[in-house]
Design a protein around this motif. Structure first.
Motif, PDB file in Angstrom:
ATOM      1  N   SER A  98      46.996  40.137  44.748  1.00 30.20           N
ATOM      2  CA  SER A  98      46.569  39.782  43.407  1.00 30.20           C
ATOM      3  C   SER A  98      45.884  40.998  42.796  1.00 30.20           C
ATOM      4  CB  SER A  98      45.607  38.593  43.470  1.00 30.20           C
ATOM      5  OG  SER A  98      45.211  38.206  42.186  1.00 30.20           O
ATOM      6  N   ASP A 124      44.269  43.019  39.152  1.00 29.86           N
ATOM      7  CA  ASP A 124      43.803  43.026  37.771  1.00 29.86           C
ATOM      8  C   ASP A 124      44.423  44.222  37.065  1.00 29.86           C
ATOM      9  OD1 ASP A 124      42.095  40.837  38.195  1.00 29.86           O
ATOM     10  OD2 ASP A 124      40.421  42.136  38.776  1.00 29.86           O
ATOM     11  N   TYR A 131      43.905  46.608  33.803  1.00 33.59           N
ATOM     12  CA  TYR A 131      43.028  47.060  32.725  1.00 33.59           C
ATOM     13  C   TYR A 131      43.712  48.190  31.971  1.00 33.59           C
ATOM     14  CZ  TYR A 131      38.883  44.809  34.855  1.00 33.59           C
ATOM     15  OH  TYR A 131      37.977  43.918  35.362  1.00 33.59           O
ATOM     16  N   LYS A 180      40.404  44.229  30.009  1.00 30.62           N
ATOM     17  CA  LYS A 180      41.156  43.561  31.075  1.00 30.62           C
ATOM     18  C   LYS A 180      42.270  42.760  30.417  1.00 30.62           C
ATOM     19  CE  LYS A 180      40.839  40.398  34.962  1.00 30.62           C
ATOM     20  NZ  LYS A 180      39.956  39.528  35.753  1.00 30.62           N
ATOM     21  N   THR A 199      45.340  39.145  35.263  1.00 33.40           N
ATOM     22  CA  THR A 199      45.378  39.165  36.717  1.00 33.40           C
ATOM     23  C   THR A 199      46.727  38.590  37.114  1.00 33.40           C
ATOM     24  OG1 THR A 199      42.992  38.857  36.875  1.00 33.40           O
ATOM     25  CG2 THR A 199      44.287  38.344  38.836  1.00 33.40           C
ATOM     26  N   ALA A 236      42.362  42.500  42.689  1.00 31.25           N
ATOM     27  CA  ALA A 236      41.571  41.537  41.926  1.00 31.25           C
ATOM     28  C   ALA A 236      40.153  41.476  42.465  1.00 31.25           C
ATOM     29  CB  ALA A 236      42.216  40.159  41.987  1.00 31.25           C
ATOM     30  N   ALA A 288      34.964  46.531  37.231  1.00 29.80           N
ATOM     31  CA  ALA A 288      35.711  46.998  36.060  1.00 29.80           C
ATOM     32  C   ALA A 288      35.580  48.517  35.932  1.00 29.80           C
ATOM     33  CB  ALA A 288      35.182  46.322  34.802  1.00 29.80           C
TER      34      ALA A 288
END
Length: 195
Positions: A94, A96, A98, A135, A138, A167, A171
């Motif tokens: 998984s 994320d 950005y 972001k 996900t 994930a 950030a």
């Protein structure tokens, strides 16, 4: 080296090294330790329609990508993919997604972002007139090559960099980082190597 039909090096090609005869090991690949993040400059991606590169000392690599839809009716570029940034992840998981961007107008600050052929998501920038990390989504990814797609809605936006990371990691901030250089993926000149 991987080259195009025009003889130009192809970046981001995934190679599978095999030994045809004898014994060998590939320690650079076998011992590679993925730190969970893949950073890519947007200007290294594929640009479509009216997308173009602009020099800017505040961008992470001195450049960003923007597009112009105001010279024609606004709807001419709406819902069209304007930038595609290829990337590679070495593991299933998984992740994320950005992106570092800059929007100029609080009333025209929406964009769609998607990965591969998955449905894109609507992203709005509430901090216009400054570089910010947004972001986008996900998503579950399999090990291998993928793309982040930017799909026009409003203009103008400036796109600087993406990071695809496991994930739950912190950030990104500032201008982000670089890499990694995967030993089984070609560099900007089309080369990949192991020993």
């Amino acid at each position: 080296q991987v080259t195009s039909s025009a003889g130009v090096g192809v970046e981001g090609a995934l190679l599978d090294f095999q030994v045809i005869q004898g014994d060998a090991s590939f320690p650079e690949i076998e011992n590679f330790e993925f730190q969970g993040q893949v950073w890519k400059e947007v200007e290294d991606g594929y640009l479509f329609y009216s997308s173009y590169i602009v020099d800017d000392e505040n961008a992470s690599n001195g450049q960003y990508v923007t597009y112009n839809s105001w010279s024609t009716p606004e709807t001419s570029l709406r819902y069209k993919r304007i930038i595609e940034v290829p990337f590679y992840v070495p593991e299933n998981g998984s992740f994320d997604v950005y992106f570092r961007a800059y929007s100029l107008d609080k009333d025209h600050s929406k964009i769609y972002v998607g990965v591969d052929s998955q449905d894109s998501v609507f992203v709005e920038d509430n901090q216009y007139n400054s570089w910010v990390w947004k972001k986008a989504l996900t998503t579950s990814l399999t090990a291998g090559s993928h793309t982040v797609n930017f799909i026009a809605y409003h203009a103008p936006w400036y796109f600087d960099k993406i990071v695809v990371q496991r994930a739950g990691m912190a950030a990104p901030s500032g201008t982000g980082s670089t890499g990694p250089d995967f030993p089984n993926v070609t560099d900007e000149f089309g080369y990949a190597s192991t020993s």
